[in-house]
Design a protein around this motif. Structure first.
Motif, mmCIF file in Angstrom:
data_model
loop_
_atom_site.group_PDB
_atom_site.id
_atom_site.type_symbol
_atom_site.label_atom_id
_atom_site.label_comp_id
_atom_site.label_asym_id
_atom_site.label_seq_id
_atom_site.Cartn_x
_atom_site.Cartn_y
_atom_site.Cartn_z
ATOM 1 N N LYS A 133 -5.214 7.065 -2.762
ATOM 2 C CA LYS A 133 -5.671 7.286 -1.188
ATOM 3 C C LYS A 133 -4.706 6.966 -0.329
ATOM 4 O O LYS A 133 -4.451 7.581 0.653
ATOM 5 C CB LYS A 133 -6.912 6.833 -1.167
ATOM 6 C CG LYS A 133 -8.226 7.284 -2.008
ATOM 7 C CD LYS A 133 -9.389 6.458 -1.719
ATOM 8 C CE LYS A 133 -10.524 7.306 -2.314
ATOM 9 N NZ LYS A 133 -11.748 6.637 -2.039
ATOM 10 N N VAL A 134 -4.033 5.763 -0.610
ATOM 11 C CA VAL A 134 -3.007 5.261 0.331
ATOM 12 C C VAL A 134 -1.917 6.285 0.584
ATOM 13 O O VAL A 134 -1.597 6.695 1.451
ATOM 14 C CB VAL A 134 -2.457 4.017 -0.329
ATOM 15 C CG1 VAL A 134 -1.697 3.309 0.744
ATOM 16 C CG2 VAL A 134 -3.644 2.842 -0.053
ATOM 17 N N ALA A 135 -1.252 6.803 -0.622
ATOM 18 C CA ALA A 135 -0.290 7.590 -0.696
ATOM 19 C C ALA A 135 -0.566 9.018 -0.108
ATOM 20 O O ALA A 135 0.270 9.458 0.569
ATOM 21 C CB ALA A 135 0.158 7.844 -2.065
ATOM 22 N N GLY A 136 -1.814 9.532 -0.082
ATOM 23 C CA GLY A 136 -2.318 10.508 0.675
ATOM 24 C C GLY A 136 -2.162 10.343 2.043
ATOM 25 O O GLY A 136 -1.965 11.300 2.962
ATOM 26 N N LEU A 137 -2.854 9.411 2.503
ATOM 27 C CA LEU A 137 -2.597 9.112 4.000
ATOM 28 C C LEU A 137 -1.294 8.688 4.304
ATOM 29 O O LEU A 137 -1.021 9.224 5.486
ATOM 30 C CB LEU A 137 -3.564 7.862 4.190
ATOM 31 C CG LEU A 137 -3.658 7.535 5.720
ATOM 32 C CD1 LEU A 137 -4.126 8.560 6.550
ATOM 33 C CD2 LEU A 137 -4.623 6.354 6.099
ATOM 34 N N GLU A 138 -0.330 8.146 3.885
ATOM 35 C CA GLU A 138 1.072 8.006 3.985
ATOM 36 C C GLU A 138 1.444 9.355 4.304
ATOM 37 O O GLU A 138 2.126 9.674 5.309
ATOM 38 C CB GLU A 138 1.811 7.326 3.096
ATOM 39 C CG GLU A 138 1.489 5.824 3.021
ATOM 40 C CD GLU A 138 2.508 5.311 1.719
ATOM 41 O OE1 GLU A 138 3.012 4.189 1.998
ATOM 42 O OE2 GLU A 138 2.736 5.900 0.663
ATOM 43 N N LYS A 139 1.213 10.445 3.304
ATOM 44 C CA LYS A 139 1.923 11.983 3.364
ATOM 45 C C LYS A 139 1.293 12.510 4.929
ATOM 46 O O LYS A 139 1.930 13.140 5.318
ATOM 47 C CB LYS A 139 1.640 12.530 2.309
ATOM 48 C CG LYS A 139 2.282 14.004 2.372
ATOM 49 C CD LYS A 139 1.986 14.578 0.686
ATOM 50 C CE LYS A 139 2.742 16.014 0.871
ATOM 51 N NZ LYS A 139 2.459 16.642 -0.590
ATOM 52 N N LEU B 64 1.749 -0.629 3.680
ATOM 53 C CA LEU B 64 1.621 -1.559 2.778
ATOM 54 C C LEU B 64 0.283 -2.273 2.614
ATOM 55 O O LEU B 64 -0.150 -2.346 3.708
ATOM 56 C CB LEU B 64 2.543 -2.748 3.158
ATOM 57 C CG LEU B 64 4.221 -2.562 3.532
ATOM 58 C CD1 LEU B 64 4.903 -3.574 3.971
ATOM 59 C CD2 LEU B 64 4.757 -1.778 2.187
ATOM 60 N N ALA B 65 -0.195 -2.463 1.305
ATOM 61 C CA ALA B 65 -1.384 -2.850 1.237
ATOM 62 C C ALA B 65 -1.342 -4.186 0.837
ATOM 63 O O ALA B 65 -0.765 -4.647 -0.048
ATOM 64 C CB ALA B 65 -2.226 -2.208 0.109
ATOM 65 N N TYR B 66 -1.941 -5.281 1.747
ATOM 66 C CA TYR B 66 -2.210 -6.745 1.582
ATOM 67 C C TYR B 66 -3.352 -7.116 1.024
ATOM 68 O O TYR B 66 -4.372 -6.461 1.466
ATOM 69 C CB TYR B 66 -1.551 -7.354 2.852
ATOM 70 C CG TYR B 66 -0.016 -7.298 2.852
ATOM 71 C CD1 TYR B 66 0.986 -7.967 2.231
ATOM 72 C CD2 TYR B 66 0.173 -6.517 3.729
ATOM 73 C CE1 TYR B 66 2.319 -7.802 2.384
ATOM 74 C CE2 TYR B 66 1.918 -6.390 4.161
ATOM 75 C CZ TYR B 66 2.674 -7.112 3.526
ATOM 76 O OH TYR B 66 4.087 -7.036 3.716
ATOM 77 N N GLU B 67 -3.555 -8.014 0.350
ATOM 78 C CA GLU B 67 -4.916 -8.874 0.170
ATOM 79 C C GLU B 67 -5.333 -9.160 1.589
ATOM 80 O O GLU B 67 -4.579 -9.705 2.539
ATOM 81 C CB GLU B 67 -4.633 -9.931 -0.822
ATOM 82 C CG GLU B 67 -4.497 -9.872 -2.000
ATOM 83 C CD GLU B 67 -5.360 -8.842 -3.045
ATOM 84 O OE1 GLU B 67 -6.603 -9.034 -2.594
ATOM 85 O OE2 GLU B 67 -5.087 -8.265 -3.789
ATOM 86 N N LYS B 68 -6.726 -9.314 1.602
ATOM 87 C CA LYS B 68 -7.121 -9.896 2.903
ATOM 88 C C LYS B 68 -6.914 -11.141 3.307
ATOM 89 O O LYS B 68 -7.360 -12.034 2.651
ATOM 90 C CB LYS B 68 -8.904 -9.619 3.179
ATOM 91 C CG LYS B 68 -9.432 -9.582 4.418
ATOM 92 C CD LYS B 68 -10.816 -9.473 4.392
ATOM 93 C CE LYS B 68 -11.468 -9.456 5.220
ATOM 94 N NZ LYS B 68 -12.910 -9.390 5.493
ATOM 95 N N PRO B 69 -6.198 -11.177 4.448
ATOM 96 C CA PRO B 69 -5.920 -12.927 4.721
ATOM 97 C C PRO B 69 -6.961 -13.619 5.584
ATOM 98 O O PRO B 69 -7.978 -12.967 5.572
ATOM 99 C CB PRO B 69 -4.891 -12.348 5.776
ATOM 100 C CG PRO B 69 -5.222 -11.415 6.569
ATOM 101 C CD PRO B 69 -5.681 -10.450 5.537
ATOM 102 N N PRO B 70 -6.714 -14.875 5.641
ATOM 103 C CA PRO B 70 -7.924 -15.594 6.432
ATOM 104 C C PRO B 70 -8.145 -14.928 7.835
ATOM 105 O O PRO B 70 -7.251 -14.110 8.416
ATOM 106 C CB PRO B 70 -7.234 -17.096 6.421
ATOM 107 C CG PRO B 70 -5.956 -17.031 5.651
ATOM 108 C CD PRO B 70 -5.721 -15.521 5.429
ATOM 109 N N ALA B 71 -8.846 -15.372 8.427
ATOM 110 C CA ALA B 71 -9.492 -14.896 9.866
ATOM 111 C C ALA B 71 -8.272 -14.973 10.921
ATOM 112 O O ALA B 71 -7.421 -15.998 10.813
ATOM 113 C CB ALA B 71 -10.599 -15.557 10.151
#
Length: 63
Positions: free
Chosen positions: A16-22, A29-36
């Protein structure tokens, strides 16, 4: 200091990410959700922006 880590995505989500990139012609870049994000006063926000200018980087404030 908060260290962000890359998200561990299953293959279906990677596709899904690759499709949107294209589709939008960018690299995502997908990162784990950070603190607020920190709720900065206008003075502290000014200071952060000033340091960004001085260092030539983008800073993100987390609480």
């Amino acid at each position: 200091m908060t260290c962000l880590t890359y998200a561990d995505l299953p293959e279906e989500k990677v596709k899904k990410v690759a499709g949107l990139e294209k589709d939008i012609d960018v690299i995502l870049l997908a990162y784990e959700k950070p603190p607020a994000a920190a709720d900065l006063s206008s003075e502290n926000l000014r200071r952060v922006k000033q340091l960004e200018e001085e260092l030539g980087v983008r800073l993100v404030a987390y609480a």
